[in-house]
Design a protein around this motif. Structure first.
Motif, mmCIF file in Angstrom:
data_model
loop_
_atom_site.group_PDB
_atom_site.id
_atom_site.type_symbol
_atom_site.label_atom_id
_atom_site.label_comp_id
_atom_site.label_asym_id
_atom_site.label_seq_id
_atom_site.Cartn_x
_atom_site.Cartn_y
_atom_site.Cartn_z
ATOM 1 N N UNK A 116 27.806 -6.369 46.891
ATOM 2 C CA UNK A 116 26.599 -7.183 46.249
ATOM 3 C C UNK A 116 25.337 -6.343 45.971
ATOM 4 N N UNK A 117 24.814 -5.799 47.659
ATOM 5 C CA UNK A 117 23.599 -5.364 47.750
ATOM 6 C C UNK A 117 23.034 -4.011 46.425
ATOM 7 N N UNK A 118 24.821 -2.948 46.186
ATOM 8 C CA UNK A 118 25.390 -2.161 45.936
ATOM 9 C C UNK A 118 24.911 -2.488 43.921
ATOM 10 N N UNK A 119 25.481 -3.245 43.572
ATOM 11 C CA UNK A 119 25.411 -3.691 42.066
ATOM 12 C C UNK A 119 23.991 -3.255 41.207
ATOM 13 N N UNK A 120 22.807 -3.630 41.317
ATOM 14 C CA UNK A 120 21.746 -3.747 41.460
ATOM 15 C C UNK A 120 22.221 -2.161 40.582
ATOM 16 N N UNK A 121 21.988 -1.483 41.690
ATOM 17 C CA UNK A 121 22.371 0.081 41.835
ATOM 18 C C UNK A 121 23.443 0.897 40.427
ATOM 19 N N UNK A 122 23.608 -0.071 39.484
ATOM 20 C CA UNK A 122 24.707 0.354 38.801
ATOM 21 C C UNK A 122 24.067 -0.255 37.494
ATOM 22 N N UNK A 123 22.672 -0.744 37.349
ATOM 23 C CA UNK A 123 22.093 -1.251 36.601
ATOM 24 C C UNK A 123 21.018 -0.001 35.471
ATOM 25 N N UNK A 124 20.936 0.697 36.272
ATOM 26 C CA UNK A 124 19.834 1.794 35.846
ATOM 27 C C UNK A 124 21.018 3.132 34.610
ATOM 28 N N UNK A 125 22.244 2.972 34.855
ATOM 29 C CA UNK A 125 23.319 3.997 34.069
ATOM 30 C C UNK A 125 23.660 3.057 32.871
ATOM 31 N N UNK A 126 23.200 1.380 32.906
ATOM 32 C CA UNK A 126 24.228 0.103 32.528
ATOM 33 C C UNK A 126 22.979 0.859 31.064
ATOM 34 N N UNK A 127 21.618 0.626 31.560
ATOM 35 C CA UNK A 127 20.307 1.072 30.244
ATOM 36 C C UNK A 127 20.630 2.614 30.083
ATOM 37 N N UNK A 128 20.248 3.327 30.280
ATOM 38 C CA UNK A 128 20.805 5.322 30.370
ATOM 39 C C UNK A 128 21.969 5.287 28.895
ATOM 40 N N UNK A 129 23.656 4.533 29.378
ATOM 41 C CA UNK A 129 23.881 4.260 28.146
ATOM 42 C C UNK A 129 23.691 3.490 27.039
ATOM 43 N N UNK A 130 23.120 3.082 26.563
ATOM 44 C CA UNK A 130 22.460 1.741 25.595
ATOM 45 C C UNK A 130 21.262 2.425 25.281
ATOM 46 N N UNK A 131 20.605 3.434 26.032
ATOM 47 C CA UNK A 131 19.016 3.776 25.660
ATOM 48 C C UNK A 131 19.766 5.176 24.931
ATOM 49 N N UNK A 132 20.881 5.819 24.435
ATOM 50 C CA UNK A 132 20.907 6.641 24.283
ATOM 51 C C UNK A 132 21.847 6.434 22.667
ATOM 52 N N UNK A 133 22.827 5.466 23.496
ATOM 53 C CA UNK A 133 23.661 4.650 21.706
ATOM 54 C C UNK A 133 22.440 4.278 20.669
ATOM 55 N N UNK A 134 21.140 3.435 21.527
ATOM 56 C CA UNK A 134 20.193 3.453 20.764
ATOM 57 C C UNK A 134 19.097 4.065 19.961
#
Length: 254
Positions: free
Chosen positions: A191-209
């Motif tokens: 769980x301490x590491x999971x927030x680091x995965x949210x940046x690439x989630x945003x990257x993917x959605x930003x590219x698709x947008x």
């Protein structure tokens, strides 16, 4: 055309004018996005508490206003070390606060992804029309060009059901690969590491947008996955990262 220059020559001049950044510094910046987002949330809470306290005391004269300004300046310089902020985020019981921090991390990634895709399209082919391309090719663009630009490597595996659902697997996600977690890591450690995965989630959605797929019609979730020894290099972090992307619409015209 400008002065008879080709598009390639124009881009070369543009590329040479861009400021360069050291990759080590860039990697450190990526790692600081999570604690920075938590620090902003903590400072906002302190500011709101201070304002509410003053409103409750009904002391809104000029001297109190000056005192409030001094307190705000103090808030700006307050802050725990990055590792403490990460622990605070992982241990918080306030789900709303936790989600606000994750939203901020995703939003940073979204802005980066949107701008990066525009730059990469201009680099490769300024006249390219992604709205006329197959969705699989768009996802390959993310896995190959976007990931390599950000992390110096491509996505390791891309799977799809050919109905708008994709699974992108990175066996050696760059910002966390040096985190010392074993395969048997506890839920709290993950769980301490999971927030680091949210940046690439945003990257993917930003590219698709930026390519015509509105964010409200794109589902993107990141999870840790077990990997075989042969799936990646020996690193301190023993888990792979999987991004589940589901797109529920056709691209909109820009």
């Amino acid at each position: 055309m400008n002065g008879g220059m080709s598009e390639q020559q124009q881009f070369q001049l543009f590329e040479e004018s861009l400021r360069k950044i050291n990759m080590l510094v860039f990697d450190m910046l990526l790692k600081e996005i999570v604690p920075l987002s938590m620090s902003i949330e903590e400072n906002k809470e302190r500011m709101v508490d201070a304002v509410n306290s003053k409103l409750d005391s009904l002391k809104l004269d000029q001297s109190d206003s000056a005192e409030g300004t001094a307190e705000q300046q103090q808030f700006k310089i307050q802050g725990a070390p990055s590792h403490k902020l990460i622990q605070q985020l992982g241990d918080t019981k306030d789900e709303d606060k936790y989600n606000r921090v994750l939203d901020r991390i995703r939003n940073i990634g979204f802005q980066v992804g949107s701008k990066l895709s525009e730059l990469l399209i201009f680099t490769n082919n300024p006249s390219l029309q992604f709205k006329d391309m197959d969705l699989l090719l768009v996802m390959k663009f993310i896995c190959r060009d976007v990931w390599k630009q950000l992390y110096g490597k491509q996505i390791d595996n891309l799977k799809t059901n050919h109905r708008g659902t994709f699974y992108l697997t990175d066996n050696d996600y760059q910002p966390i690969k040096e985190f010392a977690l074993e395969e048997t890591a506890s839920k709290r450690e993950l769980k301490l590491t999971e927030p680091f995965l949210e940046f690439p989630v945003g990257i993917i959605k930003g590219v698709l947008s930026s390519l015509g797929y509105p964010p409200e019609q794109v589902l993107c979730l990141a999870t840790f996955v077990d990997r075989q020894k042969k799936d990646g290099p020996e690193t301190s972090f023993a888990k792979g990262t999987s991004f589940h992307v589901q797109i529920t619409s056709n691209p909109t015209s820009s």
